[in-house]
Each structure stands twice: as structure tokens, then as C-alpha cells.
Write an enzyme that holds these catalytic residues in place. Structure first.
Site, short mmCIF file in Angstrom:
data_model
loop_
_atom_site.label_atom_id
_atom_site.label_comp_id
_atom_site.label_asym_id
_atom_site.label_seq_id
_atom_site.Cartn_x
_atom_site.Cartn_y
_atom_site.Cartn_z
N TYR A 1 20.82 15.33 27.50
CA TYR A 1 20.83 15.80 28.87
C TYR A 1 21.53 17.15 28.97
O TYR A 1 22.61 17.37 28.39
CB TYR A 1 21.53 14.78 29.77
CG TYR A 1 21.62 15.17 31.22
CD1 TYR A 1 20.47 15.48 31.94
CD2 TYR A 1 22.85 15.26 31.87
CE1 TYR A 1 20.55 15.86 33.27
CE2 TYR A 1 22.93 15.62 33.20
CZ TYR A 1 21.79 15.92 33.90
OH TYR A 1 21.86 16.29 35.21
N HIS B 1 28.19 7.79 38.99
CA HIS B 1 29.06 8.61 39.83
C HIS B 1 28.94 8.05 41.24
O HIS B 1 27.90 8.20 41.89
CB HIS B 1 28.66 10.08 39.74
CG HIS B 1 28.75 10.63 38.36
ND1 HIS B 1 27.77 11.41 37.79
CD2 HIS B 1 29.70 10.48 37.40
CE1 HIS B 1 28.12 11.74 36.55
NE2 HIS B 1 29.29 11.18 36.30
N HIS C 1 31.58 15.21 40.33
CA HIS C 1 30.98 15.25 39.01
C HIS C 1 30.24 16.56 38.84
O HIS C 1 30.05 17.31 39.80
CB HIS C 1 30.04 14.06 38.79
CG HIS C 1 28.99 13.90 39.85
ND1 HIS C 1 29.25 13.34 41.07
CD2 HIS C 1 27.68 14.24 39.87
CE1 HIS C 1 28.15 13.32 41.80
NE2 HIS C 1 27.17 13.88 41.11
#
Length: 438
Positions: free
Chosen positions: A352, A367, A373
């Protein structure tokens, strides 16, 4: 790979009959006095009878025996002990950023089928009130044998990460590989055969059914196109099982089992718009910025289950596929963010872009609402100083997100028992430097 036949389209009204029994579908009516071939007519409803036509879903099945022919259900004890969905109060709330290392597959020599391999990571809401969702992983290595499963509580959106799923449904057969998804709506019986150790993610919604998101200013085309969704064609088996065929029901979050002496996949023909389907994520038509700034992840929505609040979802299924990144004067990775939604991410394969280390295929992250985040230190420094030119990103990668307007609770299995929660996840942001100057 088996060469199954499919019908193309999303939300369509399909008709299908097994070629071994031509003209099995009645003409001009749904429930004739006598069905062809001595079949029984049975309706499977996905909505209230009085739902608006645009939201009304149902299918008619013409089968060798009606599905009511089974013994009473009893508790299915000792199976899938980490499956949850009725109460989310087993753990004290935890607002921290969470990241899981890849979930363990069953140990060699221990046979675990799809149902036994269900583990709930987090969720919210109440199955009895038909409001909420749950997120599960399946960790399995064995095919279901003389057993079918159905979910009374909601729809399953299944995301294989390792190993293909050969799925038999009442409507026909689906072969679903990693980088494909399938949806098995509420109440449909299915059985999963495996080709080896298999792992994947499941998004379960209680409120309604998944649909394609509205396109708005995008126009008539883009994102997931309806023609790319595939529904199975009718295929029946007329099979007696003397030792008893097991029908497993997930009802109010618990498992129950009933026995019958025949296969439930005896549907010779069917018609309707309440169907299982699959979709190849490689066919997603990406919409992206070519001017400046990073577009919101809503442009990557494949399917959505809306809430009663306009523009807000019980759950969105979002992907981050390979694409071009060409924005001018822009920090291109995802921006730092605090969200009024809950974001659960998984990785099918690859790396990612915002966290190339630590976030691994078969793992996950959560999250929660208003928990900050964003990119880790390495990603931030690299993207802040990179030469801005057109570049391909996420090649060889497929990350996805289950996003919800509900605040999700993590199960004890997810937070403790699985022993996969990365206690050092927070460290990826600790080396972010102060760059402020006057």
C-alpha cells in the site's frame, strides 16, 4: 479454473434454467397449479412486498423439493467460536490506531471449512433491529462437505485474499479468485469448496443490500460498470444424502444446524432480481485528479449500502487500484485525516502506497472515528521532496477499505486472542519532524 457460465448486469431481472430441463420456467405467471417437471415454486424475498419498485427485490425458484423440507434446527455447538454479531460489549472501547499482521491460516493436519473458519474482528449495531454491520475474516483449508450455509442476518460481501473459492449457490455456481469479490445476499444457501489454504475478508451488512453508488457529476460511465457484474446460471443437482445433509443458519449472530436427506442445490430454473453475483476488481474504471490535490476516497467506491441519512453509508466498499498520479503542486499520497467514519483496511496483494512497511497482505488496519491517521514518516518525506511528474502507483497492489458511518467495536478475538495486533503501529508516525519556520 472451472468454466462456469454467467449472466451479465447489476440489479437486472434475470431468467435462467438448467439446459437439461428446457421450458422449466412457467410462462405468464409465477405459481401455476402444476409446475413443469413436477417442480415446486418458491419465492425468496429480499425486501418487503410493499417496498418501492426501485428497491423491491425477489426471485422465484423452481426446485425439486421446497427448502422447508428439513428437520428442526438445533444449536451448532463448538463451531466458529469467534463468530460474533449480537453484542459488542465484550471489550472496553479502544480509540487507538490498530494494525494487524496477517491472520494465521489453520495449522496443517487440522481441517477447517469456511463456516468453522469465520472470525469476527469488529462491528456495530444489532442484528435483531436489522441495523449495523460486522467485519469478519475467514481462515480455512477444507471444503464444505454435504453442508450448506445461509445468513439470516444480512448480506455477505466476500473478498478472497489467498486461495480461490468455488461457490455453489441455489442460483448456480461461482468461481471467485483473489482480486475478485462476490456478494451472497441475505438468506441464500451456499457451499464453499477450496483448493488449498484460504484467507479473506467479509463485510456483513444488516440494514439492506449493496448497490452501485450514484455517479453525480462523473456522468453516466465510470467506477464499477453494471455490465461487469456476473450472476450464475441455473445448475441443479438431484442428490440424496442418506447420512444427512447439514443446513447451517446464522441467525441473530448464532449458528444453528438442521439435517435433511437431499442437496439444497436442486433449483432447476429461476427468475428475479435478488441474486448472488461476483465482480472482477481489475475492471474498475478509475476516476482521478489530473490537476491538483488528492481526491477523496469516495471516488473509489465499488459498492455501497446506504443508511437513512442521505449521502451517508452503513458501509462502503472502496478499493485503491493501480492508476496514474499526475497532480501538479500537490502532496499526492492520502492526506492526514480525522474522519467521522470508521475505516477498516485490508490488503489483497502488493504494498500500500501510504505505508509500504508493516501493512501486509492478509493483515488489516482500523482507524476509528476521529482517530487521526495518514502517511508514515517515510512516505511523507518521499512524497514531499519527489519530482512531480506523471507516475504509475499501486501497480501489483490491491488494497481496499470497508468504511462505515457507525462506530465499530473490536472483539476480544480481534484485540487479544488472535495475537496479531501490532502494538508498535503508532511508531510509524513518531519520527515525523517539525518543519515549521518563520
Amino acid at each position: 479454473m472451472p468454466e462456469y457460465k454467467y449472466l451479465s448486469g447489476f440489479g437486472s431481472h434475470f431468467t435462467s434454467e438448467d439446459p437439461r430441463c428446457p421450458n422449466a420456467l412457467p410462462e405468464g405467471q409465477n405459481s401455476p397449479q402444476k409446475c413443469a417437471y413436477g417442480l415446486y415454486a418458491e419465492q425468496l424475498s429480499g425486501s418487503a412486498f410493499t417496498a418501492p419498485r426501485t428497491e423491491n427485490t425477489r426471485s422465484w425458484l423452481y426446485r425439486i423439493r421446497p427448502s422447508v423440507v428439513h428437520e428442526p434446527f438445533a444449536r451448532y455447538e463448538g463451531v466458529a467460536p469467534f463468530l460474533r454479531g449480537t453484542s459488542w460489549e465484550e471489550q472496553y472501547p479502544n480509540p487507538n490506531q490498530m494494525r494487524w499482521n496477517p491472520f494465521d491460516l489453520p495449522a496443517a493436519g487440522r481441517e477447517v471449512d469456511f463456516v468453522a473458519g469465520l472470525h469476527t474482528v469488529c462491528g456495530a449495531g444489532d442484528v435483531r433491529a436489522r441495523h449495523g454491520l460486522a467485519i469478519h475474516v475467514y481462515l480455512a483449508n477444507s471444503s464444505m462437505k454435504d453442508m450448506a450455509f445461509y445468513n439470516s442476518d444480512g448480506d455477505f460481501l466476500i473478498v478472497p485474499q489467498q486461495g480461490a473459492l468455488d461457490i455453489t449457490t441455489e442460483f448456480g455456481r461461482l468461481y471467485v479468485q483473489p482480486n475478485e469479490i462476490c456478494v451472497i445476499p441475505q438468506g441464500m444457501r451456499f457451499s464453499v469448496a477450496l483448493e488449498g489454504p484460504s484467507r479473506g475478508y467479509i463485510l456483513e451488512v444488516y440494514d439492506g443490500h449493496f448497490r452501485l453508488p450514484d455517479l453525480g457529476p462523473i456522468g453516466a460511465n465510470g467506477l464499477a460498470n453494471p455490465r461487469d457484474f456476473l450472476t450464475p446460471t441455473a445448475h441443479f443437482e438431484d442428490r440424496t444424502v442418506a447420512q444427512g445433509y447439514r443446513i447451517v443458519s446464522k441467525y441473530q449472530g448464532a449458528l444453528f444446524v438442521a439435517k435433511q436427506n437431499h442437496s439444497p442445490f436442486d433449483v432447476v430454473a429461476w427468475h428475479g432480481n435478488y441474486v448472488p453475483y461476483k465482480y472482477d476488481l481489475a475492471r474498475f474504471m478509475v476516476i482521478n485528479s489530473v490537476s491538483f490535490d488528492h481526491c477523496d476516497p469516495s471516488i473509489f467506491t465499488v459498492l455501497t449500502c446506504p443508511s437513512n441519512r442521505p449521502g451517508t453509508a452503513i458501509a462502503d466498499f472502496v478499493i485503491f487500484p493501480p492508476r496514474w498520479s499526475v497532480q501538479e503542486g500537490t502532496f499526492r499520497p492520502p492526506y492526514y485525516h480525522r474522519n467521522c467514519m470508521s475505516e477498516f483496511m485490508g490488503l489483497i496483494f502488493g504494498r500500500y502506497e501510504a505505508k509500504e512497511g508493516g501493512f501486509l497482505p492478509g493483515g488489516a488496519s482500523l482507524h476509528s472515528m476521529m482517530t487521526p491517521h495518514g502517511p508514515d514518516h517515510r512516505c511523507f518525506e518521499g512524497a514531499s521532496n519527489a519530482q512531480l511528474k506523471p507516475e504509475r502507483i499501486a501497480d501489483g497492489t490491491q488494497a481496499f477499505m470497508f468504511e462505515s458511518s457507525l462506530s465499530m467495536a473490536v472483539t476480544r478475538w480481534g484485540e487479544e486472542t488472535c495475537q496479531k495486533l501490532d502494538a508498535r503501529y503508532y511508531e510509524c508516525w513518531q519520527s515525523l519532524q517539525k518543519h515549521f519556520h518563520l
